[in-house]
Design a protein around this motif. Structure first.
Motif, PDB file in Angstrom:
ATOM      1  N   CYS A  81       1.073  -1.215  -0.282  1.00 42.41           N
ATOM      2  CA  CYS A  81       0.368   0.189   0.260  1.00 42.41           C
ATOM      3  C   CYS A  81       0.698   1.340  -0.140  1.00 42.41           C
ATOM      4  N   LEU A  93       0.679   3.849  -3.126  1.00 39.75           N
ATOM      5  CA  LEU A  93       0.350   5.259  -3.215  1.00 39.75           C
ATOM      6  C   LEU A  93       1.544   5.968  -2.848  1.00 39.75           C
ATOM      7  N   PRO A 153       0.509   4.032   6.140  1.00 42.18           N
ATOM      8  CA  PRO A 153       0.087   3.290   4.927  1.00 42.18           C
ATOM      9  C   PRO A 153      -1.554   2.714   5.845  1.00 42.18           C
ATOM     10  N   ASN A 203      -7.559  12.405   5.124  1.00 39.98           N
ATOM     11  CA  ASN A 203      -5.934  11.963   4.341  1.00 39.98           C
ATOM     12  C   ASN A 203      -5.898  10.333   3.903  1.00 39.98           C
ATOM     13  N   GLN A 204      -6.722   9.710   5.532  1.00 37.60           N
ATOM     14  CA  GLN A 204      -6.552   8.355   5.074  1.00 37.60           C
ATOM     15  C   GLN A 204      -7.602   7.496   4.396  1.00 37.60           C
ATOM     16  N   ARG A 236      -6.720   7.912   0.477  1.00 33.21           N
ATOM     17  CA  ARG A 236      -5.396   6.802   0.717  1.00 33.21           C
ATOM     18  C   ARG A 236      -6.539   5.815   0.676  1.00 33.21           C
ATOM     19  N   THR A 264      -8.685   5.846  -2.558  1.00 32.16           N
ATOM     20  CA  THR A 264      -7.076   5.957  -3.767  1.00 32.16           C
ATOM     21  C   THR A 264      -7.583   4.349  -4.683  1.00 32.16           C
TER      22      THR A 264
END
Length: 141
Positions: A50, A54, A60, A123-124, A127, A130
């Motif tokens: 991850c 990313l 991560p 942000n997490q 992620r 994504t």
């Protein structure tokens, strides 16, 4: 189904989607490791892949099953005893509660206040989105 795993200096608490809470004497990292083993996933490999995918170095997520969108993300470094692992799939919304405090609403209508800034949660979540988008793009090939 788990909503989150809350680490503390005394062990960890697991908050289930039905509102039930269970205490364990292991760290949140060790509990995440047990979850990964149960699903035949290597914790460190998932975390490192991850991070590579990313292009990140810190915090991560860990993918348990990309097909089921089962991804857990940490609020702190995974070895920090106060790290909380949140189940991405169960998060409905989140909002700023105060300085360095964010309230997370889960699918079962339970809330949990996390002692990190809303930017960390945002942000997490991004992620994890994504990673899900990457899965969708791969299946289009």
């Amino acid at each position: 189904m788990l909503n989150c795993i809350v680490g503390s200096q005394f062990g960890c608490s697991v908050l289930f989607a039905n509102g039930r809470k269970q205490e364990y004497s292991c760290t949140s990292y060790e509990f995440m490791n047990h979850i990964c083993e149960a699903y035949l996933v290597d914790f460190n490999s998932s975390r490192l892949m991850c991070a590579k995918t990313l292009a990140i170095r810190h915090k991560p997520p860990v993918v348990i099953s990309i097909m089921d969108c089962c991804i857990y993300f940490p609020t702190r470094g995974y070895l920090n005893d106060r790290c909380i692992w949140i189940n991405y799939r169960n998060v409905v919304s989140f909002y700023k509660k105060g300085n360095h405090s964010t309230s997370v609403l889960f699918r079962d209508k339970t809330r949990y206040d996390v002692d990190v800034d809303i930017r960390t949660i945002r942000n997490q979540m991004n992620r994890c989105e994504t990673l899900i988008e990457r899965k969708i793009q791969i299946w289009k090939i």
